[in-house]
Design a protein around this motif. Sequence first.
Motif, PDB file in Angstrom:
ATOM      1  N   UNK A  75      57.850 -16.798 -39.801  1.00  0.00           N
ATOM      2  CA  UNK A  75      57.554 -18.087 -39.167  1.00  0.00           C
ATOM      3  C   UNK A  75      58.426 -19.199 -39.743  1.00  0.00           C
ATOM      4  N   UNK A  83      52.878 -26.849 -27.171  1.00  0.00           N
ATOM      5  CA  UNK A  83      52.804 -25.853 -26.112  1.00  0.00           C
ATOM      6  C   UNK A  83      52.550 -26.531 -24.769  1.00  0.00           C
ATOM      7  N   UNK A  87      46.236 -26.792 -26.461  1.00  0.00           N
ATOM      8  CA  UNK A  87      45.681 -25.904 -27.494  1.00  0.00           C
ATOM      9  C   UNK A  87      44.963 -26.681 -28.591  1.00  0.00           C
ATOM     10  N   UNK A  89      41.446 -27.564 -30.573  1.00  0.00           N
ATOM     11  CA  UNK A  89      40.223 -26.828 -30.877  1.00  0.00           C
ATOM     12  C   UNK A  89      39.044 -27.668 -30.392  1.00  0.00           C
ATOM     13  N   UNK A  90      38.318 -27.179 -29.395  1.00  0.00           N
ATOM     14  CA  UNK A  90      37.277 -28.026 -28.779  1.00  0.00           C
ATOM     15  C   UNK A  90      36.153 -28.385 -29.740  1.00  0.00           C
ATOM     16  N   UNK A  91      35.987 -27.612 -30.816  1.00  0.00           N
ATOM     17  CA  UNK A  91      34.872 -27.872 -31.736  1.00  0.00           C
ATOM     18  C   UNK A  91      35.264 -28.790 -32.884  1.00  0.00           C
ATOM     19  N   UNK A 128      35.269 -35.855 -29.176  1.00  0.00           N
ATOM     20  CA  UNK A 128      35.581 -34.444 -28.923  1.00  0.00           C
ATOM     21  C   UNK A 128      36.730 -34.385 -27.924  1.00  0.00           C
TER      22      UNK A 128
ATOM     23  N   UNK B 153      45.813 -17.973 -27.734  1.00  0.00           N
ATOM     24  CA  UNK B 153      46.707 -19.128 -27.847  1.00  0.00           C
ATOM     25  C   UNK B 153      46.315 -20.018 -29.017  1.00  0.00           C
ATOM     26  N   UNK B 154      45.009 -20.171 -29.242  1.00  0.00           N
ATOM     27  CA  UNK B 154      44.546 -21.012 -30.348  1.00  0.00           C
ATOM     28  C   UNK B 154      44.896 -20.357 -31.689  1.00  0.00           C
ATOM     29  N   UNK B 156      47.396 -18.318 -32.232  1.00  0.00           N
ATOM     30  CA  UNK B 156      48.847 -18.469 -32.402  1.00  0.00           C
ATOM     31  C   UNK B 156      49.177 -19.884 -32.891  1.00  0.00           C
ATOM     32  N   UNK B 157      48.510 -20.868 -32.281  1.00  0.00           N
ATOM     33  CA  UNK B 157      48.722 -22.247 -32.694  1.00  0.00           C
ATOM     34  C   UNK B 157      48.401 -22.395 -34.186  1.00  0.00           C
ATOM     35  N   UNK B 159      48.531 -20.233 -36.477  1.00  0.00           N
ATOM     36  CA  UNK B 159      49.550 -19.595 -37.319  1.00  0.00           C
ATOM     37  C   UNK B 159      50.798 -20.467 -37.405  1.00  0.00           C
ATOM     38  N   UNK B 163      47.961 -22.590 -40.892  1.00  0.00           N
ATOM     39  CA  UNK B 163      46.608 -22.662 -41.452  1.00  0.00           C
ATOM     40  C   UNK B 163      46.436 -21.486 -42.409  1.00  0.00           C
ATOM     41  N   UNK B 164      45.681 -21.715 -43.483  1.00  0.00           N
ATOM     42  CA  UNK B 164      45.399 -20.634 -44.414  1.00  0.00           C
ATOM     43  C   UNK B 164      44.506 -19.614 -43.709  1.00  0.00           C
ATOM     44  N   UNK B 167      41.043 -20.968 -43.270  1.00  0.00           N
ATOM     45  CA  UNK B 167      40.913 -21.966 -42.210  1.00  0.00           C
ATOM     46  C   UNK B 167      41.067 -21.338 -40.821  1.00  0.00           C
ATOM     47  N   UNK B 171      37.900 -22.264 -38.934  1.00  0.00           N
ATOM     48  CA  UNK B 171      38.105 -23.357 -37.974  1.00  0.00           C
ATOM     49  C   UNK B 171      38.443 -22.862 -36.576  1.00  0.00           C
ATOM     50  N   UNK B 172      38.923 -21.626 -36.455  1.00  0.00           N
ATOM     51  CA  UNK B 172      39.306 -21.149 -35.121  1.00  0.00           C
ATOM     52  C   UNK B 172      38.467 -19.943 -34.688  1.00  0.00           C
ATOM     53  N   UNK B 175      34.174 -20.535 -35.010  1.00  0.00           N
ATOM     54  CA  UNK B 175      33.621 -21.434 -33.977  1.00  0.00           C
ATOM     55  C   UNK B 175      33.894 -20.925 -32.566  1.00  0.00           C
ATOM     56  N   UNK B 176      35.004 -20.225 -32.389  1.00  0.00           N
ATOM     57  CA  UNK B 176      35.314 -19.689 -31.071  1.00  0.00           C
ATOM     58  C   UNK B 176      34.330 -18.608 -30.668  1.00  0.00           C
ATOM     59  N   UNK B 251      27.554 -28.696 -30.185  1.00  0.00           N
ATOM     60  CA  UNK B 251      27.474 -30.034 -29.601  1.00  0.00           C
ATOM     61  C   UNK B 251      28.827 -30.515 -29.076  1.00  0.00           C
ATOM     62  N   UNK B 252      29.907 -29.833 -29.491  1.00  0.00           N
ATOM     63  CA  UNK B 252      31.228 -30.180 -28.976  1.00  0.00           C
ATOM     64  C   UNK B 252      31.392 -29.735 -27.534  1.00  0.00           C
ATOM     65  N   UNK B 254      30.712 -29.487 -23.708  1.00  0.00           N
ATOM     66  CA  UNK B 254      30.096 -30.376 -22.703  1.00  0.00           C
ATOM     67  C   UNK B 254      28.834 -29.761 -22.082  1.00  0.00           C
TER      68      UNK B 254
END
Lengths: 259, 260
Positions: A75, A83, A87, A89-91, A128, B153-154, B156-157, B159, B163-164, B167, B171-172, B175-176, B251-252, B254
């Motif tokens: 990388x 992109x 992208x 993060x919704x949360x 959000x 996609x998230x 990949x973003x 990476x 992000x460690x 994380x 964080x991804x 929650x996903x 709550x994030x 809708x």
Amino acid sequence: MAQNAGVELHIHQLEKSYGHLAVLRKINLNIKSGEFVAIVGKSGCGKSTLLRHISGLEKATAGGIKQNQHALKGLNDQARIMFQDARLLPWLSVLENTGVGLGLEKGWKNRAYWALQQVGLEQRAEDWPAILSGGQKQRIALARALASKPKLMLLDEPLGALDALTRMEMQSLIEELWLEQQFTAILVTHDMNEAITLADRVILIEEGAVKLDLPVDLQRPRNRLNPAFAELEEELLANVLGKVRIHQYEPRLRKVESK
Amino acid sequence: MKETSGNIYNRLAPWIIPALLLAGWQLFAMNESISGSILPPPLEVVQTGISMAASGDLWTHIYISFSRAIIGFVIGGGLGIIIGMLNGVYPFAEKHLDTTVQMLRNIPHLALIPLIILWFGVGEESKIVLVAIGVFFPIYINTYHGIRSVDKGLIEMGKVYRLSRWHLFSKIILPGALSSILVGIRYALGTMWVTLIVAETIAASSGIGYMSNNAREFMQLDIVVLAILLYAILGKAADSLAKLLEGKLLKWNPVYQKNE
């Protein structure tokens, strides 16, 4: 000054194939520090693949890329990507999303806030992402990319999904930030007008090879009504479409219709 | 003013049908359309409930059932989440574990009751083990599925933005997967009560299921109906709790935001 400047890139005989399908064929390209380069071409021509190689998300089949004289491996640390879809993060809140650009490492908050100010969305920091418009989401994505003060900004059709007015606003924002922060920028786009508005040089890729390398010597900010602008756009379009081909396709189209 | 009366109505609306059913039941029981030996009137059930609550019996049974349910749920659910995450994140774990889990999943866990009783006796362990097995699978499946279906996609973003690993997960990926995990939890709460009721009815010396089964032998219909009502109330309470959790954690989203 010198350490703030964007990276320079030397792409040498870069090739990529998936099985028998050659996507990139011996691409040679030099990009100067702080240059704004647009890569255009039809969909499937390999322009996004080229960008993914520069970011280090893809591994070349042959050839390679040197960044500031060092061969790229894995990388690309200097690069940040925007992109086509934001992208986000919704949360996470808008501020936290911007902080992702800093790896959410210690002390990210102040710098993320600074980045939000750059795109003019600091008052939405606690919201959000779901309640933002498409243009605002891309602004956050831009702030996220800017937050770490990257030396190379890769823009993968980031404005393709926006309406015309928002797109023009974003274009001038990107240009402004690029002039101010002097990173190297590579923009992949299918919009010839956008390419000429923003880039110092437009590279046309066709079937995985560089077909045209067109310098754009117009004063910034660029005026779309300038005849020289229109001329360049026309030249570019003629090259993309390849006039001969259009005539070849016509009889085929008729055949389909008569079925 | 209009808004507040609308609010009160909205809050009461879900309870209109249960209230009507209760009123109808009471009415039919009072004019003897339904014989007391088939279905006791609700007021009698309530009176039985009150007297049992006063003597303390009711609370003992509820407490025992409740603690069995919770302990079993925490053990089974915890394992389900851990193994589901492991298999979702590490292909190595998935390759070696998923087939086994899928095989075991297809055994109805209630079919294990004889075996479990032979192994663990009729004490607390057997109920807890059964509940744990019952809740494990729905939570495992939904956790695993949730993690596998996080937007690539998230990731990949994440990476690209360096992000460690922690994380990237916290964080991804987590929650996903969360909304899917919560679906698993809600489903498992249902399984939890079913398992407990069956286990307590078949082999137990305490708990709501035992209370009901014991009352059947003495034809105490009011207690049997009371037990059924208790399950309905406890089930609804558990589900409301899960819903509350959903509202807090998502709550994030809708979908979960209340219109004000």
